[in-house]
Design an enzyme around this catalytic site. Structure first.
Site, PDB file in Angstrom:
ATOM      1  CB  SER A 234     -89.399  26.302  -8.280  1.00 55.80           C
ATOM      2  OG  SER A 234     -88.981  25.026  -9.136  1.00 55.80           O
TER       3      SER A 234
ATOM      4  CE1 TYR B 123     -94.098  27.327  -9.594  1.00 56.16           C
ATOM      5  CE2 TYR B 123     -92.674  26.837 -10.446  1.00 56.16           C
ATOM      6  CZ  TYR B 123     -92.980  26.945  -9.781  1.00 56.16           C
ATOM      7  OH  TYR B 123     -93.331  25.687  -8.591  1.00 56.16           O
TER       8      TYR B 123
END
Ligand SMILES: NC(=O)c1ccc[n+]([C@@H]2O[C@H](COP(=O)([O-])OP(=O)(O)OC[C@H]3O[C@@H](n4cnc5c(N)ncnc54)[C@H](O)[C@@H]3O)[C@@H](O)[C@H]2O)c1
Length: 265
Positions: free
Chosen positions: A158, A168
């Site tokens: 990401s 995350y």
């Protein structure tokens, strides 16, 4: 590919190839679904794998209805025996494995956990899915890829790995580390290992995590070069490059598909 072969568009085709996409059976509009449909469109037989077995079957049925080849498989990527069963179902249905897309992850459900205070059980759960799950799937498919003389692995990281703003993001940065190390260790066996780092994508989960009026979207609007949000389908071309013979000489790379959010030299 020989130096004399020249380039042909067919190098993007995946006819006769077998692909597993994890996390492809979730909510209606997901990146994994777009990946599964895209790979099938390019000619691959696709194993749609997800913790949500019904969702996986739904996407597999969509592929079959459109004339493609697919099966849906329920899998928990954190459990080696469940992943082994997914690979066994794949070889039974289609005879082998050529492509693995490690797309399953925990994201929207994580909210904004602080590294300084996150309970260790939560930290372990996140890393178990987002990092170890990808490794478990990789370990299970590599022997199958060796039998076929090579393969392609794409890890879904990401853009959020680089701004370093979330737990995350740490898990996705660790996945980049796994990508480059596996690329070096598997390259001579013609197994390419790359990563895609999407920007803010309009999957259902992406919209849940960062609604249009969220401070993070406002922050991105001030800095992204081109356009903050992209659709899941806008990631598919990059996936096909990394999964097809067109990408045979690419390994250990992170392809940022994000409208110019993370700009690295
Ligand atoms: N949407 C975005 O803006 C965005 C941006 C960058 C990266 N990503 C990444 O793209 C991928 C897909 O994101 P999405 O937006 O489609 O989210 P999503 O939540 O729809 O997809 C994640 C899928 O992973 C599955 N999953 C979770 N745990 C699992 C497990 N243990 N075993 C098997 N499957 C499991 C879920 O059931 C779900 O279907 C994720 O890796 C995410 O981190 C998304």
């Amino acid at each position: 590919m020989s130096e004399q072969a020249g380039f042909a568009l067919e190098q993007f085709r995946l006819d006769g190839k077998v692909a597993i996409v994890t996390g492809a059976g979730g909510r209606g509009n997901s990146i994994g679904r777009a990946y599964a449909l895209g790979l099938a469109n390019a000619g691959a037989a696709v194993v749609v794998a997800d913790l949500n077995g019904e969702g996986a079957q739904r996407v597999a049925d969509e592929i079959i209805a459109a004339g493609g080849k697919a099966i849906g498989v329920q899998v928990d990527i954190t459990r080696p025996e469940s992943v082994a069963a997914m690979v066994a179902a794949t070889t039974q249905a289609f005879g082998g494995v050529d492509i693995l897309v490690n797309n399953a992850a925990l994201m929207a459900e994580l909210g904004s956990l602080q590294a300084a205070s996150i309970p260790i059980a939560d930290w372990n759960r996140i890393f178990n899915v987002n990092l170890t799950g990808a490794l478990i799937c990789t370990q299970a498919v590599v022997p199958e890829m060796r039998k076929r003389g090579g393969g392609k692995i794409v890890n879904q990281t990401s853009g959020g790995a680089y701004p370093a703003q979330s737990v995350y993001g740490i898990s996705k940065l660790a996945l980049v580390g796994l990508t480059t190390t596996l690329a070096r260790q598997l390259g001579r066996e013609k197994i390419n290992v790359n990563a895609i780092a999407p920007g803010n994508t309009t999957s259902d989960a992406g919209r849940q995590l960062t609604p249009d009026d969220s401070p993070f979207i406002k922050f991105l609007e001030a800095s992204v070069a081109m356009r903050v949000r992209g659709a899941p389908d806008e990631l598919v071309g990059s996936l096909l490059l990394l999964c097809s013979p067109a990408g045979d000489w690419i390994t250990g790379q992170v392809l940022h598909v994000d409208g110019g959010w993370v700009l690295r030299p």
